[in-house]
Design an enzyme around this catalytic site. Structure first.
Site, PDB file in Angstrom:
ATOM      1  N   LYS A 176       0.873  -1.182   0.000  1.00  0.00           N
ATOM      2  CA  LYS A 176       0.000   0.000   0.000  1.00  0.00           C
ATOM      3  C   LYS A 176       0.905   1.225   0.000  1.00  0.00           C
ATOM      4  O   LYS A 176       1.501   1.579   1.009  1.00  0.00           O
ATOM      5  CB  LYS A 176      -0.910   0.049   1.227  1.00  0.00           C
ATOM      6  CG  LYS A 176      -2.040   1.061   1.002  1.00  0.00           C
ATOM      7  CD  LYS A 176      -2.417   1.892   2.231  1.00  0.00           C
ATOM      8  CE  LYS A 176      -1.536   3.050   2.531  1.00  0.00           C
ATOM      9  NZ  LYS A 176      -1.604   4.208   1.607  1.00  0.00           N
ATOM     10  N   GLU A 252      10.020   1.586  10.241  1.00  0.00           N
ATOM     11  CA  GLU A 252      11.033   2.647  10.073  1.00  0.00           C
ATOM     12  C   GLU A 252      10.291   3.959  10.244  1.00  0.00           C
ATOM     13  O   GLU A 252       9.476   4.326   9.395  1.00  0.00           O
ATOM     14  CB  GLU A 252      11.655   2.567   8.673  1.00  0.00           C
ATOM     15  CG  GLU A 252      12.402   1.282   8.379  1.00  0.00           C
ATOM     16  CD  GLU A 252      13.755   1.210   9.057  1.00  0.00           C
ATOM     17  OE1 GLU A 252      14.180   2.209   9.667  1.00  0.00           O
ATOM     18  OE2 GLU A 252      14.385   0.151   8.987  1.00  0.00           O
ATOM     19  N   LEU A 253      10.563   4.690  11.316  1.00  0.00           N
ATOM     20  CA  LEU A 253       9.689   5.803  11.699  1.00  0.00           C
ATOM     21  C   LEU A 253      10.394   7.156  11.668  1.00  0.00           C
ATOM     22  O   LEU A 253      11.411   7.322  11.015  1.00  0.00           O
ATOM     23  CB  LEU A 253       9.095   5.490  13.070  1.00  0.00           C
ATOM     24  CG  LEU A 253       8.450   4.092  13.169  1.00  0.00           C
ATOM     25  CD1 LEU A 253       7.963   3.783  14.561  1.00  0.00           C
ATOM     26  CD2 LEU A 253       7.320   3.938  12.160  1.00  0.00           C
ATOM     27  N   CYS A 286      13.640  11.567   6.820  1.00  0.00           N
ATOM     28  CA  CYS A 286      13.646  11.104   8.214  1.00  0.00           C
ATOM     29  C   CYS A 286      15.011  11.317   8.854  1.00  0.00           C
ATOM     30  O   CYS A 286      15.109  11.409  10.073  1.00  0.00           O
ATOM     31  CB  CYS A 286      13.249   9.643   8.262  1.00  0.00           C
ATOM     32  SG  CYS A 286      14.216   8.637   7.132  1.00  0.00           S
ATOM     33  N   GLU A 387       9.352  16.799  14.995  1.00  0.00           N
ATOM     34  CA  GLU A 387      10.004  16.593  13.691  1.00  0.00           C
ATOM     35  C   GLU A 387       9.547  17.711  12.742  1.00  0.00           C
ATOM     36  O   GLU A 387       8.354  17.939  12.576  1.00  0.00           O
ATOM     37  CB  GLU A 387       9.594  15.219  13.140  1.00  0.00           C
ATOM     38  CG  GLU A 387      10.385  14.789  11.922  1.00  0.00           C
ATOM     39  CD  GLU A 387       9.961  13.400  11.391  1.00  0.00           C
ATOM     40  OE1 GLU A 387       8.807  12.990  11.617  1.00  0.00           O
ATOM     41  OE2 GLU A 387      10.796  12.753  10.738  1.00  0.00           O
TER      42      GLU A 387
HETATM   43  P1  NAP Z   1       2.410   8.540   7.537  1.00  0.00           P
HETATM   44  O1  NAP Z   1       1.312   9.510   7.572  1.00  0.00           O
HETATM   45  O2  NAP Z   1       2.630   7.686   8.747  1.00  0.00           O
HETATM   46  O3  NAP Z   1       2.143   7.622   6.247  1.00  0.00           O
HETATM   47  C1  NAP Z   1       2.976   6.558   5.887  1.00  0.00           C
HETATM   48  C2  NAP Z   1       2.141   5.492   5.206  1.00  0.00           C
HETATM   49  O4  NAP Z   1       1.180   5.004   6.147  1.00  0.00           O
HETATM   50  C3  NAP Z   1       1.337   6.013   4.008  1.00  0.00           C
HETATM   51  O5  NAP Z   1       1.205   4.999   3.049  1.00  0.00           O
HETATM   52  C4  NAP Z   1      -0.012   6.303   4.650  1.00  0.00           C
HETATM   53  O6  NAP Z   1      -1.090   6.291   3.749  1.00  0.00           O
HETATM   54  C5  NAP Z   1      -0.113   5.128   5.602  1.00  0.00           C
HETATM   55  N1  NAP Z   1      -1.084   5.345   6.672  1.00  0.00           N
HETATM   56  C6  NAP Z   1      -1.529   6.508   7.207  1.00  0.00           C
HETATM   57  N2  NAP Z   1      -2.455   6.253   8.151  1.00  0.00           N
HETATM   58  C7  NAP Z   1      -2.592   4.901   8.213  1.00  0.00           C
HETATM   59  C8  NAP Z   1      -3.393   4.020   8.995  1.00  0.00           C
HETATM   60  N3  NAP Z   1      -4.240   4.471   9.925  1.00  0.00           N
HETATM   61  N4  NAP Z   1      -3.279   2.690   8.778  1.00  0.00           N
HETATM   62  C9  NAP Z   1      -2.429   2.211   7.847  1.00  0.00           C
HETATM   63  N5  NAP Z   1      -1.640   2.996   7.085  1.00  0.00           N
HETATM   64  C10 NAP Z   1      -1.716   4.319   7.280  1.00  0.00           C
HETATM   65  O7  NAP Z   1       3.800   9.213   7.225  1.00  0.00           O
HETATM   66  P2  NAP Z   1       4.148  10.209   6.034  1.00  0.00           P
HETATM   67  O8  NAP Z   1       3.727  11.569   6.428  1.00  0.00           O
HETATM   68  O9  NAP Z   1       3.675   9.677   4.743  1.00  0.00           O
HETATM   69  O10 NAP Z   1       5.732  10.089   6.001  1.00  0.00           O
HETATM   70  C11 NAP Z   1       6.548  10.897   6.753  1.00  0.00           C
HETATM   71  C12 NAP Z   1       7.080  10.177   7.981  1.00  0.00           C
HETATM   72  O11 NAP Z   1       7.800   9.009   7.563  1.00  0.00           O
HETATM   73  C13 NAP Z   1       8.059  11.015   8.758  1.00  0.00           C
HETATM   74  O12 NAP Z   1       7.816  10.888  10.126  1.00  0.00           O
HETATM   75  C14 NAP Z   1       9.403  10.400   8.371  1.00  0.00           C
HETATM   76  O13 NAP Z   1      10.415  10.615   9.311  1.00  0.00           O
HETATM   77  C15 NAP Z   1       9.055   8.964   8.218  1.00  0.00           C
HETATM   78  N6  NAP Z   1      10.035   8.253   7.385  1.00  0.00           N
HETATM   79  C16 NAP Z   1      10.867   7.360   7.983  1.00  0.00           C
HETATM   80  C17 NAP Z   1      11.831   6.705   7.230  1.00  0.00           C
HETATM   81  C18 NAP Z   1      12.747   5.701   7.876  1.00  0.00           C
HETATM   82  O14 NAP Z   1      13.344   4.921   7.160  1.00  0.00           O
HETATM   83  N7  NAP Z   1      12.877   5.689   9.193  1.00  0.00           N
HETATM   84  C19 NAP Z   1      11.933   6.950   5.862  1.00  0.00           C
HETATM   85  C20 NAP Z   1      11.067   7.869   5.274  1.00  0.00           C
HETATM   86  C21 NAP Z   1      10.107   8.513   6.055  1.00  0.00           C
HETATM   87  P3  NAP Z   1      -1.669   7.687   3.163  1.00  0.00           P
HETATM   88  O15 NAP Z   1      -0.600   8.236   2.334  1.00  0.00           O
HETATM   89  O16 NAP Z   1      -2.853   7.250   2.387  1.00  0.00           O
HETATM   90  O17 NAP Z   1      -2.015   8.539   4.354  1.00  0.00           O
END
Ligand code: NAP
Length: 483
Positions: A176, A252-253, A286, A387
């Site tokens: 997804k 990975e958060l 991240c 963040e």
């Molecule tokens: P996010 O809102 O958590 O979304 C990530 C993924 O989860 C997307 O596919 C999103 O879908 C999905 N999602 C959202 N709500 C969900 C739910 N209730 N149930 C299941 N899936 C759900 O994060 P983001 O804003 O896209 O990404 C930014 C974050 O990712 C930052 O905190 C960043 O630090 C972190 N990140 C970490 C790494 C690492 O390797 N540690 C790498 C890159 C990014 P939708 O798009 O449809 O909402």
């Protein structure tokens, strides 16, 4: 709604519409114009995808490692052929400057080639037994059906970083991708399809109903592994739900990286490094430095160089050659920049450069924020704990080593940290005391497909890439043999 049938669900080897043909618009974050549509899959389509992945598991896991490696190598060759079109789509859909988009596509390809090789190195061990009539061996076997959920900020490499090791290990998967970047996700799945990945082995549900699709995946007893990259809040929630069926989990958060400049470092080199890594992907990474600590003796020189480098950054539409800073992903992200800068200003921070929304290239500027440097940042400011995920460098002076290590570790996160020093003892001593999964010592890019990527504390569980990366998709089976 588009008039064309939209088919971005990939289930059992077929490109499909959502039941009822529901779709959602995909926009260019630079212009906020619609650039395409994606199918809006839900629970029923996700369940079908899980069943397809389950049915494909037996045959796929029975292929030889060499066969799986050949398919991944072919996918890599196709990625190289389509490199520029993938980079252009990435830049348009996500906003990343085209140069950085090209780099990300290459990085995504590195995971295909790395795990094509690692497939051949999955092996067990023999273990001596205390009994003369017994032998122990271990087998490493695929965990089964994998659910992969990926973010928009690195929309191709986060997909290959998960799918390449899953397939190499002999698993099947349901992906997804983020709702903001489904078009590039579809182009990525096409690489695998065209490389000969059999029907059902890889499936994808594009959706703007993340919770519905996510819950279907994590609640399914058929799915044996969750791999998630995204925010800490969502990752924690999904990991908790995955515990009810005791799935393997890697998450990975988020991060809140410190960037430390010790008194013996070269402040000009450190500031050049900070300007590069902080503004990479418009700060939407991240591993982006969120707190920059500079020894007081170097503080003004560092700030002057950083200001000059940041002032030279060209802001614009990602697809325009020469642009260094693209748009933020959406207006919510731009509002977050305003909130963090407003809060820091109120609490006494100095805006060295930037600090406001901007309009560029005749675009309305909804998602553009000027690259910003804040000085005299203190721990009470929002930016010191939340963040940022945007183009704001928050700089503070420090006086001694113990103080800066305490400040650096004073965060719930533990993903990346950066250290500038010319003293080997300081490098080792400080690195050992930093509670982070990755440390760049005089180095702003401690990442590679060949190296383990991941964090500690609220930054996640597990490692991706490196030789550890495939372990996340393998179970160890012990075999005791009486002889
Ligand atoms: P996010 O809102 O958590 O979304 C990530 C993924 O989860 C997307 O596919 C999103 O879908 C999905 N999602 C959202 N709500 C969900 C739910 N209730 N149930 C299941 N899936 C759900 O994060 P983001 O804003 O896209 O990404 C930014 C974050 O990712 C930052 O905190 C960043 O630090 C972190 N990140 C970490 C790494 C690492 O390797 N540690 C790498 C890159 C990014 P939708 O798009 O449809 O909402």
């Amino acid at each position: 709604m588009s008039q064309e049938p939209v088919r971005t669900l990939y289930i059992n080897g077929e490109w499909r519409s959502a039941n009822g043909s529901g779709s959602f618009a995909v926009t260019d974050p630079s212009t906020t114009e619609i650039i395409g549509y994606a199918s809006d899959g839900g629970r029923a389509e996700t369940e079908e995808a899980i069943i397809a992945a389950q049915a494909a598991l037996g045959p796929w896991s029975s292929t030889t490692a060499y066969e799986r490696a050949a398919v991944l190598s072919k996918a890599h060759a196709l990625l190289r052929e389509r490199h520029e079109e993938l980079a252009q789509l990435l830049s348009q859909e996500q906003g990343k400057p085209i140069r950085a988009a090209r780099t990300e596509v290459t990085y995504a390809g590195d995971f295909l080639s790395w795990f094509a090789e690692e497939a051949k190195r999955i092996g067990g061990v023999t273990i001596p037994s205390a009994r003369a009539d017994q032998r122990f061996i271990t087998m490493r076997q695929p965990v089964g059906v994998v659910a992969a959920i990926t973010p928009w900020n690195y929309p191709i490499s986060m997909i290959t970083r998960k799918l390449a090791p899953a397939l190499a290990a002999g698993c099947t998967a349901v992906l997804k991708p983020a709702a903001q970047t489904p078009l590039l996700a579809a182009a990525t799945i096409r690489l695998f399809e065209d490389a000969g990945v059999p029907a059902g082995v890889l499936n994808m549900i594009t959706s703007q109903r993340a919770a519905e699709v996510g819950d279907t995946l994590v609640e399914s007893p058929i799915v044996r592994k969750l791999t998630f990259t995204g925010s800490t809040a969502i990752g924690k929630m999904l990991a908790a739900k995955a515990a009810t069926t005791l799935k393997r989990v890697s998450v990975e958060l988020g991060g809140h990286a410190p960037f430390i400049v010790m008194p013996d470092a070269d402040p000009v080199r450190a500031a050049k490094g900070a300007a590069l890594v902080k503004f990479l992907n418009t700060g939407q990474a991240c591993i982006s430095p969120n707190r920059i600590y500079v020894h007081r003796s170097l503080y003004e020189t560092f700030l002057a160089t950083l200001e000059q480098r940041v002032g030279a950054l060209k802001v614009g539409k990602g697809t325009t050659e020469g642009v260094g800073i693209g748009p933020l992903i959406d207006n919510r992200a731009t509002e977050k920049m305003e909130s963090q800068v407003g809060d820091a200003r109120e609490k006494g921070a100095r805006v060295v450069i930037g600090g406001r929304r901007i309009a560029v290239d005749g675009l309305d500027g909804e998602n553009f924020y000027a690259p910003t440097v804040l000085a005299d940042v203190t721990p009470e400011m929002l930016i010191s704990s939340e963040e940022t995920f945007g183009p704001i460098a928050a700089v503070a002076p420090f006086d001694d080593e113990d103080e800066v290590i305490r400040l650096a570790n004073d965060t719930e996160y533990g993903l990346a940290a950066y250290l500038y020093t010319n003293d080997l003892s300081t490098a080792i001593r400080v690195t050992e005391r930093l509670k982070f999964g990755m440390v760049g010592v005089n180095d702003i890019n401690p990442t590679s497909a060949a190296a383990p990527f991941g964090g500690v504390k609220a930054s996640g569980l597990g490692r991706e890439g490196g030789y550890e990366g495939i372990d996340e998709y393998l179970d160890t089976k012990l075999v005791g043999i009486a002889v």
